[in-house]
Design a protein around this motif. Structure first.
Motif, PDB file in Angstrom:
ATOM      1  N   ASP A   1      -1.470   5.084  -5.724  1.00 41.16           N
ATOM      2  CA  ASP A   1      -1.785   4.207  -6.461  1.00 41.16           C
ATOM      3  C   ASP A   1      -1.005   2.997  -6.825  1.00 41.16           C
ATOM      4  O   ASP A   1      -1.577   1.932  -6.855  1.00 41.16           O
ATOM      5  CB  ASP A   1      -2.332   4.747  -7.793  1.00 41.16           C
ATOM      6  N   SER A   2       0.121   3.454  -6.770  1.00 42.30           N
ATOM      7  CA  SER A   2       1.131   2.361  -6.637  1.00 42.30           C
ATOM      8  C   SER A   2       1.260   1.244  -5.820  1.00 42.30           C
ATOM      9  O   SER A   2       1.365   0.038  -5.694  1.00 42.30           O
ATOM     10  CB  SER A   2       2.716   2.776  -7.094  1.00 42.30           C
ATOM     11  N   ALA A   3       1.079   1.875  -4.366  1.00 37.36           N
ATOM     12  CA  ALA A   3       1.073   1.207  -3.157  1.00 37.36           C
ATOM     13  C   ALA A   3      -0.042   0.203  -3.357  1.00 37.36           C
ATOM     14  O   ALA A   3      -0.038  -0.951  -2.658  1.00 37.36           O
ATOM     15  CB  ALA A   3       1.194   1.938  -2.111  1.00 37.36           C
ATOM     16  N   ILE A   4      -1.366   0.868  -3.691  1.00 36.10           N
ATOM     17  CA  ILE A   4      -2.270  -0.331  -3.811  1.00 36.10           C
ATOM     18  C   ILE A   4      -2.360  -1.391  -4.502  1.00 36.10           C
ATOM     19  O   ILE A   4      -2.652  -2.448  -4.403  1.00 36.10           O
ATOM     20  CB  ILE A   4      -3.662   0.607  -4.369  1.00 36.10           C
ATOM     21  N   GLN A   5      -1.548  -1.171  -5.698  1.00 35.44           N
ATOM     22  CA  GLN A   5      -1.236  -2.347  -6.744  1.00 35.44           C
ATOM     23  C   GLN A   5      -0.414  -3.500  -5.802  1.00 35.44           C
ATOM     24  O   GLN A   5      -0.509  -4.743  -6.036  1.00 35.44           O
ATOM     25  CB  GLN A   5      -0.451  -1.837  -7.831  1.00 35.44           C
ATOM     26  N   ILE A   6       0.772  -2.904  -5.081  1.00 37.54           N
ATOM     27  CA  ILE A   6       1.401  -4.109  -4.457  1.00 37.54           C
ATOM     28  C   ILE A   6       0.708  -4.470  -3.329  1.00 37.54           C
ATOM     29  O   ILE A   6       0.803  -5.687  -3.076  1.00 37.54           O
ATOM     30  CB  ILE A   6       2.728  -3.151  -3.888  1.00 37.54           C
ATOM     31  N   GLU A   7       0.048  -3.691  -2.363  1.00 34.48           N
ATOM     32  CA  GLU A   7      -0.780  -4.209  -1.280  1.00 34.48           C
ATOM     33  C   GLU A   7      -1.847  -4.912  -1.667  1.00 34.48           C
ATOM     34  O   GLU A   7      -2.245  -6.210  -1.024  1.00 34.48           O
ATOM     35  CB  GLU A   7      -1.525  -3.024  -0.720  1.00 34.48           C
ATOM     36  N   GLY A   8      -2.488  -5.039  -2.904  1.00 35.60           N
ATOM     37  CA  GLY A   8      -3.658  -5.382  -3.228  1.00 35.60           C
ATOM     38  C   GLY A   8      -3.390  -6.914  -3.199  1.00 35.60           C
ATOM     39  O   GLY A   8      -4.166  -7.999  -3.176  1.00 35.60           O
ATOM     40  N   SER A   9      -2.163  -7.224  -3.649  1.00 35.88           N
ATOM     41  CA  SER A   9      -1.863  -8.880  -3.793  1.00 35.88           C
ATOM     42  C   SER A   9      -1.815  -9.545  -2.398  1.00 35.88           C
ATOM     43  O   SER A   9      -1.629 -10.675  -2.472  1.00 35.88           O
ATOM     44  CB  SER A   9      -0.874  -8.975  -4.573  1.00 35.88           C
ATOM     45  N   ARG A  10      -1.642  -8.607  -1.400  1.00 32.26           N
ATOM     46  CA  ARG A  10      -1.068  -9.301   0.077  1.00 32.26           C
ATOM     47  C   ARG A  10      -2.311  -9.411   1.054  1.00 32.26           C
ATOM     48  O   ARG A  10      -2.245  -9.934   1.988  1.00 32.26           O
ATOM     49  CB  ARG A  10       0.204  -8.477   0.398  1.00 32.26           C
ATOM     50  N   SER A  11      -3.309  -8.558   0.628  1.00 30.66           N
ATOM     51  CA  SER A  11      -4.352  -8.228   1.784  1.00 30.66           C
ATOM     52  C   SER A  11      -5.596  -8.939   1.374  1.00 30.66           C
ATOM     53  O   SER A  11      -5.823  -9.467   0.479  1.00 30.66           O
ATOM     54  CB  SER A  11      -4.613  -6.732   1.784  1.00 30.66           C
ATOM     55  N   LYS A  12      -6.571  -9.129   2.284  1.00 29.76           N
ATOM     56  CA  LYS A  12      -7.953  -9.535   2.394  1.00 29.76           C
ATOM     57  C   LYS A  12      -8.518  -8.420   1.263  1.00 29.76           C
ATOM     58  O   LYS A  12      -8.351  -7.265   1.432  1.00 29.76           O
ATOM     59  CB  LYS A  12      -8.514  -9.624   3.665  1.00 29.76           C
ATOM     60  N   PRO A  13      -9.658  -8.909   0.488  1.00 26.99           N
ATOM     61  CA  PRO A  13     -10.316  -7.987  -0.448  1.00 26.99           C
ATOM     62  C   PRO A  13     -10.799  -6.810   0.498  1.00 26.99           C
ATOM     63  O   PRO A  13     -10.584  -5.673  -0.001  1.00 26.99           O
ATOM     64  CB  PRO A  13     -11.333  -8.807  -0.816  1.00 26.99           C
ATOM     65  N   TYR A  14     -11.388  -6.782   1.594  1.00 25.67           N
ATOM     66  CA  TYR A  14     -11.917  -5.675   2.169  1.00 25.67           C
ATOM     67  C   TYR A  14     -10.790  -4.676   2.613  1.00 25.67           C
ATOM     68  O   TYR A  14     -11.047  -3.280   2.753  1.00 25.67           O
ATOM     69  CB  TYR A  14     -12.883  -6.008   3.231  1.00 25.67           C
ATOM     70  N   GLU A  15      -9.599  -5.188   2.888  1.00 18.61           N
ATOM     71  CA  GLU A  15      -8.511  -4.380   3.328  1.00 18.61           C
ATOM     72  C   GLU A  15      -7.941  -3.331   2.192  1.00 18.61           C
ATOM     73  O   GLU A  15      -7.149  -2.583   2.535  1.00 18.61           O
ATOM     74  CB  GLU A  15      -7.393  -5.206   3.855  1.00 18.61           C
ATOM     75  N   ASP A  16      -8.150  -3.902   0.851  1.00 25.68           N
ATOM     76  CA  ASP A  16      -7.886  -3.020  -0.298  1.00 25.68           C
ATOM     77  C   ASP A  16      -8.224  -1.587  -0.480  1.00 25.68           C
ATOM     78  O   ASP A  16      -7.948  -0.765  -0.554  1.00 25.68           O
ATOM     79  CB  ASP A  16      -8.463  -3.630  -1.808  1.00 25.68           C
ATOM     80  N   VAL A  17      -9.490  -1.608   0.607  1.00 26.75           N
ATOM     81  CA  VAL A  17      -9.918  -0.216   0.637  1.00 26.75           C
ATOM     82  C   VAL A  17      -8.875   0.922   0.994  1.00 26.75           C
ATOM     83  O   VAL A  17      -9.013   2.047   0.708  1.00 26.75           O
ATOM     84  CB  VAL A  17     -11.320  -0.095   1.463  1.00 26.75           C
ATOM     85  N   ILE A  18      -8.297   0.503   2.014  1.00 26.71           N
ATOM     86  CA  ILE A  18      -7.048   1.144   2.776  1.00 26.71           C
ATOM     87  C   ILE A  18      -5.878   0.816   2.334  1.00 26.71           C
ATOM     88  O   ILE A  18      -4.817   0.965   2.955  1.00 26.71           O
ATOM     89  CB  ILE A  18      -7.358   1.575   4.178  1.00 26.71           C
ATOM     90  N   GLY A  19      -5.733   0.114   1.337  1.00 29.54           N
ATOM     91  CA  GLY A  19      -4.300  -0.492   0.919  1.00 29.54           C
ATOM     92  C   GLY A  19      -3.099   0.437   0.614  1.00 29.54           C
ATOM     93  O   GLY A  19      -2.308   0.177   0.661  1.00 29.54           O
ATOM     94  N   PHE A  20      -3.652   1.824   0.567  1.00 28.64           N
ATOM     95  CA  PHE A  20      -2.695   2.874   0.414  1.00 28.64           C
ATOM     96  C   PHE A  20      -2.271   3.673   1.689  1.00 28.64           C
ATOM     97  O   PHE A  20      -1.173   4.409   1.528  1.00 28.64           O
ATOM     98  CB  PHE A  20      -3.206   4.020  -0.589  1.00 28.64           C
ATOM     99  N   SER A  21      -2.882   3.096   2.937  1.00 29.71           N
ATOM    100  CA  SER A  21      -2.703   3.965   4.128  1.00 29.71           C
ATOM    101  C   SER A  21      -1.058   3.825   4.318  1.00 29.71           C
ATOM    102  O   SER A  21      -0.504   4.886   4.893  1.00 29.71           O
ATOM    103  CB  SER A  21      -3.293   3.526   5.218  1.00 29.71           C
ATOM    104  N   MET A  22      -0.393   2.676   4.108  1.00 29.97           N
ATOM    105  CA  MET A  22       1.017   2.752   4.698  1.00 29.97           C
ATOM    106  C   MET A  22       1.910   3.905   3.922  1.00 29.97           C
ATOM    107  O   MET A  22       2.642   4.441   4.381  1.00 29.97           O
ATOM    108  CB  MET A  22       1.376   1.336   4.698  1.00 29.97           C
ATOM    109  N   ALA A  23       1.584   3.864   2.686  1.00 30.67           N
ATOM    110  CA  ALA A  23       2.238   4.778   1.686  1.00 30.67           C
ATOM    111  C   ALA A  23       1.830   5.983   1.998  1.00 30.67           C
ATOM    112  O   ALA A  23       2.765   6.970   1.735  1.00 30.67           O
ATOM    113  CB  ALA A  23       1.722   4.353   0.316  1.00 30.67           C
ATOM    114  N   MET A  24       0.807   6.403   2.404  1.00 27.98           N
ATOM    115  CA  MET A  24       0.591   7.805   2.876  1.00 27.98           C
ATOM    116  C   MET A  24       1.127   8.186   3.973  1.00 27.98           C
ATOM    117  O   MET A  24       1.673   9.445   4.003  1.00 27.98           O
ATOM    118  CB  MET A  24      -1.060   7.816   3.158  1.00 27.98           C
ATOM    119  N   PHE A  25       1.182   7.399   4.974  1.00 25.95           N
ATOM    120  CA  PHE A  25       1.827   7.694   6.343  1.00 25.95           C
ATOM    121  C   PHE A  25       3.499   7.618   6.162  1.00 25.95           C
ATOM    122  O   PHE A  25       4.196   8.555   6.548  1.00 25.95           O
ATOM    123  CB  PHE A  25       1.761   6.626   7.504  1.00 25.95           C
TER     124      PHE A  25
END
Length: 194
Positions: A69-93
């Motif tokens: 969830d923390s990663a989503i908050q950080i990623e959300g500000s950098r990605s295209k809106p549809y990319e937010d759906v998997i904005g946590f993937s890097m943190a998971m890996f």
């Protein structure tokens, strides 16, 4: 406040004890008593926190969910809106890489069977939450893709890539496997959600 800190400390000790034992022997053969001995905690104290080693194993997902969830908050500000759906993937890996030996030790054991369903449910919940607004739009637009199928597809894709990467002990780094995962699913996410 003190009690909360003490509870969290005890839970961490139990969780660390289980993770260290998983690296030494098959999950299926680990006993509660071994976990308690490793954590240096009494049996009555442990039952106040977890009723079984399976429950203890699954408890790690809550902490992981907070990380994602923390990663989503950080990623959300950098990605295209549809990319937010998997904005946590890097943190998971990255998490999987950090605990790679534990994940690998759990594969093909009863522990993985216990862990995989809550893990997939967590992915499903995060993905569903991340595309909630778009899902509402999809329902109104009568998309050819059922919402549940879309969420299931993205969740299954992430889980499949994750287990492939861990199971084969691939030398791909977290950024590399994340980029591969994103290249596989982002075209579909883009097509369905935009």
């Amino acid at each position: 406040m003190k009690a909360d800190r003490r509870v969290r400390r005890t839970q961490k000790l139990l969780h660390r004890a289980l993770m260290s034992l998983v690296l030494e022997k098959k999950y299926d053969s680990i006993t509660i008593q071994e976990i308690l001995n490793r954590a240096d905690i009494g049996r009555s104290t442990s039952y106040a926190h977890f009723k079984s080693k399976d429950e203890l194993l699954i408890s790690g997902i809550h902490e992981l969910c907070d990380t994602l969830d923390s990663a989503i908050q950080i990623e959300g500000s950098r990605s295209k809106p549809y990319e937010d759906v998997i904005g946590f993937s890097m943190a998971m890996f990255q998490h999987a890489s950090e605990y790679r030996e534990v994940y690998h030790a759990l594969l093909n054991t009863q522990g993985w069977t216990v862990f995989q369903q809550p893990l997939q449910e967590m992915f499903d919940e995060i993905i569903r939450r991340q595309c909630k607004a778009e899902i509402q739009r999809l329902k109104k637009a009568d998309s050819d893709v059922p919402v549940d199928l879309f969420v299931h597809y993205v969740t299954a894709g992430l889980f499949s890539v994750l287990t492939w990467w861990l199971g084969r002990r691939s030398r791909l780094t977290p950024p590399q496997i994340n980029e591969i995962f994103r290249s596989l699913v982002l075209p579909t996410i883009n097509r369905v959600l935009t």
